[in-house]
Design a protein around this motif. Structure first.
Motif, PDB file in Angstrom:
ATOM      1  N   PRO A 125     -21.392  15.403 -34.087  1.00 22.86           N
ATOM      2  CA  PRO A 125     -22.205  15.088 -32.898  1.00 22.86           C
ATOM      3  C   PRO A 125     -23.691  15.353 -33.109  1.00 22.86           C
ATOM      4  O   PRO A 125     -24.546  14.616 -32.598  1.00 22.86           O
ATOM      5  CB  PRO A 125     -21.620  15.997 -31.817  1.00 22.86           C
ATOM      6  N   CYS A 126     -24.005  16.392 -33.877  1.00 27.37           N
ATOM      7  CA  CYS A 126     -25.395  16.707 -34.182  1.00 27.37           C
ATOM      8  C   CYS A 126     -26.017  15.579 -34.997  1.00 27.37           C
ATOM      9  O   CYS A 126     -27.139  15.127 -34.709  1.00 27.37           O
ATOM     10  CB  CYS A 126     -25.477  18.024 -34.949  1.00 27.37           C
ATOM     11  N   ARG A 127     -25.299  15.093 -35.997  1.00 23.60           N
ATOM     12  CA  ARG A 127     -25.814  14.013 -36.838  1.00 23.60           C
ATOM     13  C   ARG A 127     -26.019  12.735 -36.025  1.00 23.60           C
ATOM     14  O   ARG A 127     -26.977  11.986 -36.255  1.00 23.60           O
ATOM     15  CB  ARG A 127     -24.862  13.773 -38.010  1.00 23.60           C
ATOM     16  N   GLU A 128     -25.152  12.501 -35.081  1.00 23.26           N
ATOM     17  CA  GLU A 128     -25.300  11.316 -34.235  1.00 23.26           C
ATOM     18  C   GLU A 128     -26.542  11.419 -33.365  1.00 23.26           C
ATOM     19  O   GLU A 128     -27.245  10.420 -33.147  1.00 23.26           O
ATOM     20  CB  GLU A 128     -24.047  11.141 -33.376  1.00 23.26           C
ATOM     21  N   MET A 129     -26.839  12.616 -32.872  1.00 28.34           N
ATOM     22  CA  MET A 129     -28.051  12.816 -32.072  1.00 28.34           C
ATOM     23  C   MET A 129     -29.300  12.706 -32.942  1.00 28.34           C
ATOM     24  O   MET A 129     -30.319  12.143 -32.513  1.00 28.34           O
ATOM     25  CB  MET A 129     -27.999  14.171 -31.371  1.00 28.34           C
ATOM     26  N   MET A 130     -29.230  13.220 -34.164  1.00 29.31           N
ATOM     27  CA  MET A 130     -30.363  13.092 -35.080  1.00 29.31           C
ATOM     28  C   MET A 130     -30.687  11.628 -35.346  1.00 29.31           C
ATOM     29  O   MET A 130     -31.860  11.241 -35.438  1.00 29.31           O
ATOM     30  CB  MET A 130     -30.049  13.804 -36.400  1.00 29.31           C
ATOM     31  N   ALA A 131     -29.655  10.807 -35.467  1.00 29.18           N
ATOM     32  CA  ALA A 131     -29.847   9.385 -35.765  1.00 29.18           C
ATOM     33  C   ALA A 131     -30.614   8.672 -34.658  1.00 29.18           C
ATOM     34  O   ALA A 131     -31.269   7.651 -34.906  1.00 29.18           O
ATOM     35  CB  ALA A 131     -28.499   8.710 -35.992  1.00 29.18           C
ATOM     36  N   GLN A 132     -30.548   9.203 -33.446  1.00 31.88           N
ATOM     37  CA  GLN A 132     -31.214   8.577 -32.299  1.00 31.88           C
ATOM     38  C   GLN A 132     -32.641   9.074 -32.101  1.00 31.88           C
ATOM     39  O   GLN A 132     -33.351   8.571 -31.237  1.00 31.88           O
ATOM     40  CB  GLN A 132     -30.401   8.854 -31.019  1.00 31.88           C
ATOM     41  N   TYR A 133     -33.061  10.043 -32.911  1.00 27.47           N
ATOM     42  CA  TYR A 133     -34.373  10.662 -32.709  1.00 27.47           C
ATOM     43  C   TYR A 133     -35.432   9.868 -33.455  1.00 27.47           C
ATOM     44  O   TYR A 133     -35.500   9.892 -34.684  1.00 27.47           O
ATOM     45  CB  TYR A 133     -34.337  12.113 -33.193  1.00 27.47           C
ATOM     46  N   THR A 134     -36.257   9.139 -32.739  1.00 28.87           N
ATOM     47  CA  THR A 134     -37.330   8.344 -33.318  1.00 28.87           C
ATOM     48  C   THR A 134     -38.610   8.567 -32.536  1.00 28.87           C
ATOM     49  O   THR A 134     -38.582   9.036 -31.389  1.00 28.87           O
ATOM     50  CB  THR A 134     -36.986   6.837 -33.292  1.00 28.87           C
ATOM     51  N   VAL A 135     -39.722   8.223 -33.141  1.00 29.53           N
ATOM     52  CA  VAL A 135     -41.007   8.345 -32.453  1.00 29.53           C
ATOM     53  C   VAL A 135     -41.013   7.491 -31.195  1.00 29.53           C
ATOM     54  O   VAL A 135     -41.537   7.883 -30.142  1.00 29.53           O
ATOM     55  CB  VAL A 135     -42.162   7.940 -33.394  1.00 29.53           C
ATOM     56  N   ARG A 143     -44.711  13.789 -26.749  1.00 30.74           N
ATOM     57  CA  ARG A 143     -45.873  13.336 -27.514  1.00 30.74           C
ATOM     58  C   ARG A 143     -47.080  14.240 -27.275  1.00 30.74           C
ATOM     59  O   ARG A 143     -47.786  14.632 -28.217  1.00 30.74           O
ATOM     60  CB  ARG A 143     -46.229  11.895 -27.131  1.00 30.74           C
ATOM     61  N   ASP A 144     -47.315  14.590 -26.016  1.00 37.94           N
ATOM     62  CA  ASP A 144     -48.452  15.458 -25.677  1.00 37.94           C
ATOM     63  C   ASP A 144     -48.284  16.844 -26.294  1.00 37.94           C
ATOM     64  O   ASP A 144     -49.262  17.435 -26.780  1.00 37.94           O
ATOM     65  CB  ASP A 144     -48.600  15.564 -24.156  1.00 37.94           C
ATOM     66  N   TYR A 145     -47.066  17.348 -26.270  1.00 33.28           N
ATOM     67  CA  TYR A 145     -46.797  18.674 -26.856  1.00 33.28           C
ATOM     68  C   TYR A 145     -47.065  18.659 -28.358  1.00 33.28           C
ATOM     69  O   TYR A 145     -47.731  19.560 -28.896  1.00 33.28           O
ATOM     70  CB  TYR A 145     -45.355  19.071 -26.564  1.00 33.28           C
ATOM     71  N   TYR A 146     -46.571  17.626 -29.038  1.00 32.10           N
ATOM     72  CA  TYR A 146     -46.766  17.546 -30.488  1.00 32.10           C
ATOM     73  C   TYR A 146     -48.239  17.384 -30.842  1.00 32.10           C
ATOM     74  O   TYR A 146     -48.719  17.954 -31.826  1.00 32.10           O
ATOM     75  CB  TYR A 146     -45.945  16.395 -31.071  1.00 32.10           C
ATOM     76  N   ARG A 147     -48.974  16.627 -30.034  1.00 35.28           N
ATOM     77  CA  ARG A 147     -50.407  16.464 -30.292  1.00 35.28           C
ATOM     78  C   ARG A 147     -51.159  17.773 -30.102  1.00 35.28           C
ATOM     79  O   ARG A 147     -52.189  18.008 -30.736  1.00 35.28           O
ATOM     80  CB  ARG A 147     -50.976  15.380 -29.372  1.00 35.28           C
ATOM     81  N   GLU A 148     -50.644  18.630 -29.252  1.00 34.85           N
ATOM     82  CA  GLU A 148     -51.288  19.921 -28.994  1.00 34.85           C
ATOM     83  C   GLU A 148     -51.070  20.909 -30.134  1.00 34.85           C
ATOM     84  O   GLU A 148     -51.970  21.678 -30.477  1.00 34.85           O
ATOM     85  CB  GLU A 148     -50.748  20.510 -27.692  1.00 34.85           C
ATOM     86  N   ILE A 149     -49.888  20.887 -30.744  1.00 36.84           N
ATOM     87  CA  ILE A 149     -49.567  21.937 -31.717  1.00 36.84           C
ATOM     88  C   ILE A 149     -49.714  21.504 -33.171  1.00 36.84           C
ATOM     89  O   ILE A 149     -49.835  22.362 -34.052  1.00 36.84           O
ATOM     90  CB  ILE A 149     -48.136  22.493 -31.504  1.00 36.84           C
ATOM     91  N   HIS A 150     -49.695  20.190 -33.459  1.00 31.93           N
ATOM     92  CA  HIS A 150     -49.774  19.727 -34.844  1.00 31.93           C
ATOM     93  C   HIS A 150     -51.189  19.250 -35.156  1.00 31.93           C
ATOM     94  O   HIS A 150     -51.719  18.362 -34.498  1.00 31.93           O
ATOM     95  CB  HIS A 150     -48.741  18.629 -35.105  1.00 31.93           C
TER      96      HIS A 150
END
Length: 253
Positions: A125-135, A143-150
């Motif tokens: 199930p974890c791998r299936e959720m990873m497969a759905q994770y895209t930008v 997006r706002d959170y990632y722009r703040e910390i990266h």
């Protein structure tokens, strides 16, 4: 914020407080900033070492690859740079999985560790959720959170999301069997939510049963992402007592 050139990267890290060294490792797609609310409570008892893992926050990653095994080697290199031999640690999600690698690579160096929402392996199930994770699937809030910390912009976020998604095809990085976990000598507190969609409760239970000096704390009706934010006071207080050795002095009767 300090910089150490370790392995092939520039690793950014913070230090706070005095006392025994305590390494604090963040989750994937996060940064050391996730521990900012822990600093006031912990710095009076520990020397906190809070890095940004490879490719996260302000740390670089020329290889454009990420494994928890390599992340563990990076953190050990940072600790060697700081001349820290033995330490305690706390890690959330990928930070906890990095600690599992560290605790099996060099068992004698970790005295005690807290693993929050970590896992010994990635179930289907974890791998299936990873497969759905895209930008493209990121919410505006993410997006706002990632722009703040990266520090390196949207391209850094895109690469991290790609690395996370690619973990669906990795079977040799996080693949710890019970006999392998039994080689861990660090006193270990496993903290997990019973509704974690990535890692079912069988995984923390197996880690608890396999690691010789382990404790298990399961939160009911909580998943993966918000376990710390929703239970921060309890987790901070209990983790602090555990890491300070308070449990060693109490009877288990």
């Amino acid at each position: 914020m300090s910089i150490a050139k370790v392995n092939d990267i520039e690793m950014h890290y913070e230090t706070h407080g005095h006392g025994e060294p305590l390494v604090m490792l963040h989750g994937f797609c996060m940064s050391g900033q996730m521990w900012s609310s822990f600093i006031p409570d912990f710095k009076d008892y520990f020397q906190l070492i809070i890095p940004d893992l490879r490719g996260h926050g302000r740390s670089t990653n020329p290889s454009r690859q990420f494994t928890h095994r390599q992340a563990a080697l990076d953190v050990f290199a940072l600790l060697d740079h700081l001349d820290i031999k033995r330490f305690k640690a706390i890690g959330y999600s990928s930070g906890g999985m990095t600690l599992i690698h560290m605790a099996t690579q060099q068992p004698n160096r970790i005295e005690a560790m807290v693993l929050i929402s970590a896992a010994s392996h990635f179930p289907k199930p974890c791998r299936e959720m990873m497969a759905q994770y895209t930008v493209e699937n990121l919410s505006k809030e993410e997006r706002d959170y990632y722009r703040e910390i990266h520090f390196y912009g949207d391209e850094q976020t895109r690469l991290l999301v790609e690395q996370f998604r690619n973990m669906k095809d990795s079977y040799d990085d996080m693949n710890f069997t019970s006999p392998f976990l039994s080689t861990i000598t660090a006193k270990t507190l496993v903290i997990h939510g019973d509704r974690d969609p990535y890692f079912p409760i069988s995984i923390p239970t197996d880690m608890y049963n396999s690691i010789p000096h382990a404790y298990l704390w399961i939160f009911p009706n909580i998943g993966h992402d918000y376990i710390i934010s929703k239970h921060e006071p309890e987790i901070k207080g209990t983790a602090l007592e555990f890491l300070r050795g308070g449990w060693d002095k109490k009877s288990n009767i």
